[in-house]
Every structure is written in structure tokens, then in C-alpha cells.
Scaffold this motif. Structure first.
Motif, PDB file in Angstrom:
ATOM      1  N   ALA A  95       0.845  -1.201   0.000  1.00 27.18           N
ATOM      2  CA  ALA A  95       0.000   0.000   0.000  1.00 27.18           C
ATOM      3  C   ALA A  95       0.876   1.246   0.000  1.00 27.18           C
ATOM      4  CB  ALA A  95      -0.921   0.015   1.215  1.00 27.18           C
ATOM      5  N   ASP A  96       0.450   2.247  -0.768  1.00 25.83           N
ATOM      6  CA  ASP A  96       1.128   3.546  -0.779  1.00 25.83           C
ATOM      7  C   ASP A  96       0.511   4.494   0.236  1.00 25.83           C
ATOM      8  OD1 ASP A  96       2.868   3.127  -3.210  1.00 25.83           O
ATOM      9  OD2 ASP A  96       0.903   2.868  -4.149  1.00 25.83           O
ATOM     10  N   ARG A 128      -1.120   9.842  14.494  1.00 24.67           N
ATOM     11  CA  ARG A 128       0.260   9.558  14.906  1.00 24.67           C
ATOM     12  C   ARG A 128       0.604   8.072  14.794  1.00 24.67           C
ATOM     13  NH1 ARG A 128       0.650  13.861  19.998  1.00 24.67           N
ATOM     14  NH2 ARG A 128       1.014  15.688  18.668  1.00 24.67           N
ATOM     15  N   GLN A 129      -0.361   7.191  15.031  1.00 25.23           N
ATOM     16  CA  GLN A 129      -0.095   5.765  14.848  1.00 25.23           C
ATOM     17  C   GLN A 129       0.214   5.464  13.386  1.00 25.23           C
ATOM     18  OE1 GLN A 129       0.437   3.987  17.396  1.00 25.23           O
ATOM     19  NE2 GLN A 129      -0.402   5.482  18.822  1.00 25.23           N
ATOM     20  N   ALA A 130      -0.600   6.019  12.487  1.00 28.00           N
ATOM     21  CA  ALA A 130      -0.367   5.796  11.059  1.00 28.00           C
ATOM     22  C   ALA A 130       0.929   6.455  10.598  1.00 28.00           C
ATOM     23  CB  ALA A 130      -1.554   6.327  10.248  1.00 28.00           C
ATOM     24  N   ARG A 131       1.166   7.666  11.080  1.00 31.48           N
ATOM     25  CA  ARG A 131       2.386   8.382  10.713  1.00 31.48           C
ATOM     26  C   ARG A 131       3.626   7.633  11.183  1.00 31.48           C
ATOM     27  NH1 ARG A 131       2.500  11.371   7.096  1.00 31.48           N
ATOM     28  NH2 ARG A 131       4.115   9.894   6.492  1.00 31.48           N
ATOM     29  N   CYS A 146       5.584   6.926   1.702  1.00 28.63           N
ATOM     30  CA  CYS A 146       4.293   6.405   2.164  1.00 28.63           C
ATOM     31  C   CYS A 146       3.453   7.570   2.665  1.00 28.63           C
ATOM     32  CB  CYS A 146       4.498   5.399   3.295  1.00 28.63           C
ATOM     33  SG  CYS A 146       5.558   3.995   2.865  1.00 28.63           S
ATOM     34  N   PHE A 147       2.171   7.537   2.369  1.00 28.96           N
ATOM     35  CA  PHE A 147       1.282   8.651   2.689  1.00 28.96           C
ATOM     36  C   PHE A 147       0.235   8.218   3.710  1.00 28.96           C
ATOM     37  CE2 PHE A 147       2.758   8.905  -1.669  1.00 28.96           C
ATOM     38  CZ  PHE A 147       3.316  10.171  -1.722  1.00 28.96           C
ATOM     39  N   VAL A 148      -0.161   9.166   4.538  1.00 26.72           N
ATOM     40  CA  VAL A 148      -1.186   8.923   5.559  1.00 26.72           C
ATOM     41  C   VAL A 148      -2.425   9.742   5.218  1.00 26.72           C
ATOM     42  CG1 VAL A 148      -1.813   9.179   7.983  1.00 26.72           C
ATOM     43  CG2 VAL A 148       0.495   8.422   7.358  1.00 26.72           C
ATOM     44  N   VAL A 194      -1.246  14.050   9.214  1.00 28.77           N
ATOM     45  CA  VAL A 194      -1.704  13.390   7.989  1.00 28.77           C
ATOM     46  C   VAL A 194      -1.269  14.171   6.753  1.00 28.77           C
ATOM     47  CG1 VAL A 194      -3.691  12.389   9.176  1.00 28.77           C
ATOM     48  CG2 VAL A 194      -3.961  14.555   7.947  1.00 28.77           C
ATOM     49  N   ASP A 195      -1.195  13.459   5.617  1.00 23.48           N
ATOM     50  CA  ASP A 195      -0.874  14.071   4.333  1.00 23.48           C
ATOM     51  C   ASP A 195      -2.122  14.377   3.520  1.00 23.48           C
ATOM     52  OD1 ASP A 195       2.030  13.616   4.603  1.00 23.48           O
ATOM     53  OD2 ASP A 195       1.464  11.497   4.426  1.00 23.48           O
TER      54      ASP A 195
END
Length: 227
Positions: A95-96, A128-131, A146-148, A194-195
Motif C-alpha cells: 500500500a502507498d 500519529r499511529q499511522a504516521r 508512504c502517505f497517511v 496526515v498528508d
């Protein structure tokens, strides 16, 4: 500079809001080169852990007066290692873009658990978990980006339809209430890093309009503060 998109009605808009690191050029370049892969479902991955009520509560919410099992977003606070592991599994599978575990992190949906005061914190934590997962994978795989995507869910209420079959004019939620809830969620997601902002699972166009209105309001205020 976050990008805004909607599920079911795709579109992007760039803002003038500065973030810690602007990945917009990398995302635009990748979109020109190939299909960009979004992650899969979070809920079914969480179910594989077979968490009980105590696991959902953790130490912090062990005496909460309402049942919390099934409140997947709360795991951003009580089981953060599980959420970050799931994010990393999707990234390692190719996944991107990974979505934050914040589908129900609005005051409206959290009211089912009497957790409205934690909305902002849950969104910050989810981002923050995803980042953290994205940054770890990028550090391990040099050259990869990788993007959030901050997920804003539809809430548990609809602004266009009446839940009362005997009163077609009745509404359980107003546009202003939705906007306020989405605004708080947006601020939390941006604070968490997030992005992209993703208006997720649109079932009521008025709800999604409130989300986009709240995002624009947030961007305008943040841009004004940076001038």
C-alpha cells in the motif's frame, strides 16, 4: 499541504496550509506514473486479534460506565501497538496510502460510548499511529514514500433523512452540528501529521458537504494564522 479527497466522489484540492513535511509533490508524481494503492479494511484486521472488553478498555478506561468493545477507534489509545502493526502490514504488502483508524472519531459517533470529550485526542492519536508506521517503513526502505490519509467517517446520523417514519421533517442532526464535529476531527488529524484528508464512505451527500465545508474552514483559519 494536505490534499482533500472523498470516497465515492473523488477529487483533490490543495491548500496553503503548511505542515511539518509537504509530500504533495511526491503524491502527484506517483499518480502520474502509476496506480496508487490504498490500504484495505481496518475493522476486519482488528477482529483477527479477538480482543475482549478488557482489551478495548485498557487501563485508562477500565472503569468506564459504558461497554467499549467494538469501539475500534479507542484502540488508538488503549492498544496502539496493534493499530500500528496493522498499518505496517498494509504498507509492507504494497500500500502507498494508509488510512487512519478514525472512522468514528467524531463527537457524534462517539456519543454512543459517552466518549465525546476524547474526539480530538483520538484523531491526533490515530494520525500519529499511522504516521509512525509510515515513517518506520520509509526509514527501512530508502527512496519509498508512504502517505497517511486522515479518515473522516460519515457519522452515525444522517442530515438528509428523517429517522422517524411518522415525521418526514424531523432531523436527528443539523448541518452546523456536523460541521462543528468534522472541524474538530480535521484539526486533530492535521495535528497528528496526515498528508491527505479522506471523507470516507459517503452515504449522505449533505453529511459529506458538511465535512468538506469544515475542512475548508479549517484550512482558511490555519492559512490566515500563517500569514
Amino acid at each position: 499541504m494536505p490534499t482533500v479527497g472523498t470516497h465515492g466522489n473523488h477529487g483533490t484540492r490543495r491548500s496553503d496550509v503548511s505542515t511539518e513535511l509537504d509530500r504533495t509533490p511526491e503524491l502527484e508524481r506517483l499518480l502520474r506514473e502509476r496506480i496508487v494503492i490504498l490500504d484495505g479494511a481496518m475493522g476486519t484486521m482488528i477482529q483477527t486479534y479477538k480482543l475482549d472488553e478488557a482489551a478495548f478498555r485498557g487501563e485508562r478506561f477500565k472503569d468506564w460506565p459504558r461497554d467499549l468493545k467494538g469501539n475500534n477507534d479507542l484502540l488508538n489509545l488503549t492498544q496502539p501497538q496493534i493499530i500500528q502493526t496493522i498499518h505496517r502490514q498494509y504498507l509492507e504488502a504494497g500500500a502507498d496510502i494508509i488510512e487512519t483508524n478514525t472512522f468514528n472519531s467524531t463527537t457524534i459517533s462517539l456519543a454512543d460510548y459517552q466518549l465525546e470529550p476524547f474526539a480530538r485526542e483520538l484523531n491526533v492519536a490515530g494520525a500519529r499511529q499511522a504516521r509512525g508506521a509510515a515513517d518506520a517503513v520509509m526509514a527501512a526502505q530508502r527512496g519509498r514514500v508512504c502517505f497517511v490519509a486522515g479518515a473522516l467517517g460519515p457519522t452515525s446520523k444522517t442530515a438528509s433523512l428523517s429517522p422517524d417514519v411518522h415525521n418526514a421533517a424531523f432531523r436527528a442532526i443539523t448541518f452546523d452540528q456536523l460541521t462543528e464535529a468534522y472541524y474538530e476531527q480535521t484539526r486533530g488529524l492535521l495535528e497528528g501529521g496526515v498528508d491527505i484528508l479522506l471523507v470516507e464512505t459517503v452515504f449522505d451527500s449533505l453529511n459529506s458537504k458538511a465535512a468538506l465545508f469544515a475542512i475548508n474552514k479549517c484550512f482558511d483559519e490555519l492559512a490566515a494564522a500563517c500569514r
